[in-house]
Design a protein around this motif. Structure first.
Motif, mmCIF file in Angstrom:
data_model
loop_
_atom_site.group_PDB
_atom_site.id
_atom_site.type_symbol
_atom_site.label_atom_id
_atom_site.label_comp_id
_atom_site.label_asym_id
_atom_site.label_seq_id
_atom_site.Cartn_x
_atom_site.Cartn_y
_atom_site.Cartn_z
ATOM 1 N N UNK A 15 0.835 -1.195 0.000
ATOM 2 C CA UNK A 15 0.000 0.000 0.000
ATOM 3 C C UNK A 15 0.875 1.252 0.000
ATOM 4 N N UNK A 16 1.549 1.541 -1.093
ATOM 5 C CA UNK A 16 2.440 2.711 -1.100
ATOM 6 C C UNK A 16 1.720 4.021 -0.832
ATOM 7 N N UNK A 17 0.442 4.077 -1.143
ATOM 8 C CA UNK A 17 -0.333 5.297 -0.906
ATOM 9 C C UNK A 17 -0.562 5.557 0.575
ATOM 10 N N UNK A 18 -0.294 4.584 1.429
ATOM 11 C CA UNK A 18 -0.473 4.740 2.876
ATOM 12 C C UNK A 18 0.847 4.961 3.624
ATOM 13 N N UNK A 19 1.967 5.036 2.937
ATOM 14 C CA UNK A 19 3.279 5.099 3.589
ATOM 15 C C UNK A 19 3.382 6.276 4.566
ATOM 16 N N UNK A 20 3.052 7.459 4.101
ATOM 17 C CA UNK A 20 3.162 8.649 4.949
ATOM 18 C C UNK A 20 2.213 8.559 6.135
ATOM 19 N N UNK A 21 0.983 8.145 5.878
ATOM 20 C CA UNK A 21 -0.003 7.992 6.955
ATOM 21 C C UNK A 21 0.447 6.956 7.977
ATOM 22 N N UNK A 22 0.982 5.838 7.494
ATOM 23 C CA UNK A 22 1.399 4.770 8.397
ATOM 24 C C UNK A 22 2.464 5.261 9.367
ATOM 25 N N UNK A 23 3.388 6.047 8.876
ATOM 26 C CA UNK A 23 4.494 6.507 9.707
ATOM 27 C C UNK A 23 4.139 7.733 10.542
ATOM 28 N N UNK A 24 3.338 8.654 9.979
ATOM 29 C CA UNK A 24 3.083 9.912 10.680
ATOM 30 C C UNK A 24 1.673 10.061 11.237
ATOM 31 N N UNK A 25 0.722 9.346 10.640
ATOM 32 C CA UNK A 25 -0.671 9.524 11.019
ATOM 33 C C UNK A 25 -1.342 10.648 10.251
ATOM 34 N N UNK A 26 -0.623 11.290 9.350
ATOM 35 C CA UNK A 26 -1.153 12.392 8.550
ATOM 36 C C UNK A 26 -1.337 11.958 7.104
ATOM 37 N N UNK A 27 -2.116 12.718 6.371
ATOM 38 C CA UNK A 27 -2.288 12.474 4.940
ATOM 39 C C UNK A 27 -1.767 13.679 4.165
ATOM 40 N N UNK A 28 -1.399 13.424 2.926
ATOM 41 C CA UNK A 28 -0.965 14.478 2.012
ATOM 42 C C UNK A 28 -1.506 14.120 0.637
ATOM 43 N N UNK A 29 -2.815 14.288 0.447
ATOM 44 C CA UNK A 29 -3.434 13.856 -0.802
ATOM 45 C C UNK A 29 -2.849 14.527 -2.038
ATOM 46 N N UNK A 30 -2.304 15.720 -1.875
ATOM 47 C CA UNK A 30 -1.721 16.421 -3.013
ATOM 48 C C UNK A 30 -0.515 15.688 -3.600
ATOM 49 N N UNK A 31 0.078 14.778 -2.823
ATOM 50 C CA UNK A 31 1.184 13.965 -3.340
ATOM 51 C C UNK A 31 0.824 12.477 -3.352
ATOM 52 N N UNK A 32 -0.469 12.199 -3.259
ATOM 53 C CA UNK A 32 -0.935 10.815 -3.350
ATOM 54 C C UNK A 32 -0.794 10.000 -2.086
ATOM 55 N N UNK A 33 -0.593 10.659 -0.943
ATOM 56 C CA UNK A 33 -0.443 9.955 0.320
ATOM 57 C C UNK A 33 -1.711 10.129 1.136
ATOM 58 N N UNK A 34 -2.453 9.034 1.275
ATOM 59 C CA UNK A 34 -3.751 9.056 1.937
ATOM 60 C C UNK A 34 -3.814 7.975 3.011
ATOM 61 N N UNK A 35 -4.941 7.888 3.652
ATOM 62 C CA UNK A 35 -5.205 6.835 4.636
ATOM 63 C C UNK A 35 -6.408 6.037 4.149
ATOM 64 N N UNK A 36 -6.645 4.879 4.730
ATOM 65 C CA UNK A 36 -7.848 4.133 4.352
ATOM 66 C C UNK A 36 -9.130 4.943 4.594
ATOM 67 N N UNK A 37 -9.193 5.664 5.710
ATOM 68 C CA UNK A 37 -10.377 6.489 5.996
ATOM 69 C C UNK A 37 -10.541 7.595 4.960
ATOM 70 N N UNK A 38 -9.441 8.215 4.611
ATOM 71 C CA UNK A 38 -9.492 9.284 3.608
ATOM 72 C C UNK A 38 -9.973 8.728 2.274
ATOM 73 N N UNK A 39 -9.421 7.587 1.868
ATOM 74 C CA UNK A 39 -9.846 6.957 0.614
ATOM 75 C C UNK A 39 -11.336 6.640 0.627
ATOM 76 N N UNK A 40 -11.806 6.081 1.737
ATOM 77 C CA UNK A 40 -13.222 5.725 1.851
ATOM 78 C C UNK A 40 -14.103 6.967 1.770
ATOM 79 N N UNK A 41 -13.680 8.030 2.420
ATOM 80 C CA UNK A 41 -14.492 9.255 2.389
ATOM 81 C C UNK A 41 -14.526 9.852 0.986
ATOM 82 N N UNK A 42 -13.436 9.762 0.254
ATOM 83 C CA UNK A 42 -13.400 10.284 -1.108
ATOM 84 C C UNK A 42 -14.265 9.433 -2.052
ATOM 85 N N UNK A 43 -14.287 8.146 -1.820
ATOM 86 C CA UNK A 43 -15.130 7.253 -2.617
ATOM 87 C C UNK A 43 -16.604 7.581 -2.389
#
Length: 85
Positions: A52-80
């Motif tokens: 899950x490369x899109x979760x790397x930043x979230x996994x380590x920091x707990x934050x998301x950066x959607x502008x660079x493609x770094x999201x969390x499962x919750x963020x992905x679900x909310x966008x869907x």
């Protein structure tokens, strides 16, 4: 904590058997990490980031950066859900 985020990923994604097949890390090891019987190692973190490369930043920091493609499962679900609405 990274472990808590990893556990939330387990709860959302697949079984420990699925993780074993995808990572080559024994499902009993995943279960022990999930249940707090084993400490999370670099190998497990690296395996999850490869899956899950899109979760790397979230996994380590707990934050998301959607502008660079770094999201969390919750963020992905909310966008869907926003797209479906």
């Amino acid at each position: 904590m990274i472990k808590d985020r990893l556990i939330s990923l387990f709860n959302r994604q697949r079984t420990t058997t699925w993780f074993e097949k995808q990572t080559g890390i024994d499902r009993y090891r995943w279960q022990n990490v999930r249940n707090g019987k084993a400490r999370l190692s670099d190998a497990e973190i690296e395996a999850i980031v490869l899956l899950f490369p899109q979760y790397a930043y979230w996994l380590v920091t707990g934050n998301v950066a959607p502008e660079i493609g770094q999201v969390s499962p919750d963020y992905e679900a909310s966008q869907t859900q926003v797209v479906k609405a």
